[in-house]
Design an enzyme around this catalytic site. Structure first.
Site, PDB file in Angstrom:
ATOM      1  N   SER A 171     -18.439 -74.393 -62.405  1.00 37.32           N
ATOM      2  CA  SER A 171     -17.463 -73.579 -63.131  1.00 37.32           C
ATOM      3  C   SER A 171     -16.077 -73.737 -62.496  1.00 37.32           C
ATOM      4  CB  SER A 171     -17.949 -72.124 -63.156  1.00 37.32           C
ATOM      5  OG  SER A 171     -17.233 -71.366 -64.096  1.00 37.32           O
ATOM      6  N   ASP A 223     -22.198 -74.651 -73.954  1.00 45.13           N
ATOM      7  CA  ASP A 223     -21.321 -74.061 -72.926  1.00 45.13           C
ATOM      8  C   ASP A 223     -19.868 -74.426 -73.227  1.00 45.13           C
ATOM      9  OD1 ASP A 223     -20.025 -73.098 -70.754  1.00 45.13           O
ATOM     10  OD2 ASP A 223     -21.024 -74.386 -69.280  1.00 45.13           O
ATOM     11  N   HIS A 236     -23.748 -71.049 -69.791  1.00 41.41           N
ATOM     12  CA  HIS A 236     -22.918 -71.359 -68.619  1.00 41.41           C
ATOM     13  C   HIS A 236     -23.566 -70.880 -67.319  1.00 41.41           C
ATOM     14  CE1 HIS A 236     -19.312 -72.559 -66.542  1.00 41.41           C
ATOM     15  NE2 HIS A 236     -19.146 -71.356 -66.020  1.00 41.41           N
TER      16      HIS A 236
END
Ligand SMILES: *[C@@H]1O[C@H](CO)[C@@H](O)[C@H](O)[C@H]1NC(C)=O
Length: 256
Positions: A171, A223, A236
């Site tokens: 991320s 995602d 995610h």
């Protein structure tokens, strides 16, 4: 922990699950398939985790802490100390995650490396000096985190010139990897053995002085963070399912 999440989790898991942390290093630790089955079941029940990052970051922190307690996950790894290892894995966690490696990808990735290469051959190191704030994500990766990761990478290569350096992030941690590699001297970047990116908001952005054949980007189909959105959904949060694939990639890249 916000009240709705807490009530929901307590009803799903029993109140004792929230009250009794599992000790660090417990035998329950970091078994990836159970983690993901559990997480997937949990996320099905948690509509709160589907919204803008500004709205859900508190829920993610709560979820991470709960998982860390339940699984005994170690959220801080400072493996780069002492002897040089065959693999040095430098990892940047996702937004709002605790410690320096978080919970959702860091600990399962560390475990997968240890399983494949052996504990004594892996130095797993979280990026320090990086707050993983929401503001950092929104500005393309907290600047201090990128600088810190670059400094740590250069230090690892200076001390251990023969180690196989793996740069990894999840991320916002992927933004940190991109920003760090852009800052690295070419002679350091060209020594990176592999780059492992999970849920990369900068998906497809070239990494200077790193051959694309050494880069694995894992993005789940739904995602949208990988399209640089600000919406976090269940897809995610489940990249722990991909850590074995990533370690196999890293080992193959290290042989080239
Ligand atoms: C990148 O790696 C591939 C596969 O190993 C190799 O064929 C190619 O020459 C490399 N490119 C550069 C610029 O080194």
């Amino acid at each position: 922990m916000n009240l709705t999440t807490k009530t929901l989790l307590a009803s799903l898991l029993g109140a004792s699950a929230l009250a009794v942390p599992v000790p660090k290093g417990s035998a329950l630790v970091r078994r990836n398939p159970p983690l993901n089955q559990f997480l997937t079941a949990l996320l099905d029940q948690l509509p709160a985790i589907n919204g803008p990052i500004t709205a859900v970051s508190g829920v993610i922190t709560d979820l991470d802490q709960l998982l860390a307690n339940l699984l005994g996950a170690q959220t801080t790894e400072d493996g780069f100390s002492g002897a040089c290892a065959e693999y040095s894995v430098l990892f940047a966690r996702g937004t709002s995650e605790p410690g320096n490696v978080g919970v959702l990808v860091g600990p399962p990735l560390a475990e997968a490396f240890v399983q494949v290469a052996g504990a004594s051959n892996v130095a797993f190191q979280g990026v320090n000096g990086y707050g993983a704030t929401v503001e950092g994500y929104l500005e393309g990766g907290e600047p201090a985190g990128g600088t810190s990761m670059a400094t740590q990478a250069s230090a690892i290569l200076a001390k251990c010139p023969n180690t196989k350096l793996v740069m990894s992030g999840y991320s916002q941690g992927c933004q940190i990897v991109h920003n760090a590699i852009e800052q690295l001297p070419a002679q350091d970047a060209s020594k990176i053995s592999s780059v492992l990116l999970f849920g990369d908001p900068d998906k497809g952005k070239a990494l200077p002085n790193v051959n694309a054949s050494r880069v694995l980007t894992v993005c789940h189909a739904t995602d949208t963070i990988c399209e640089n959105s600000v919406v976090i959904g269940p897809a995610h949060l489940t990249y722990a399912v991909d850590v074995d694939t990533a370690v196999n990639f890293a080992v193959a890249a290290a042989g080239n």
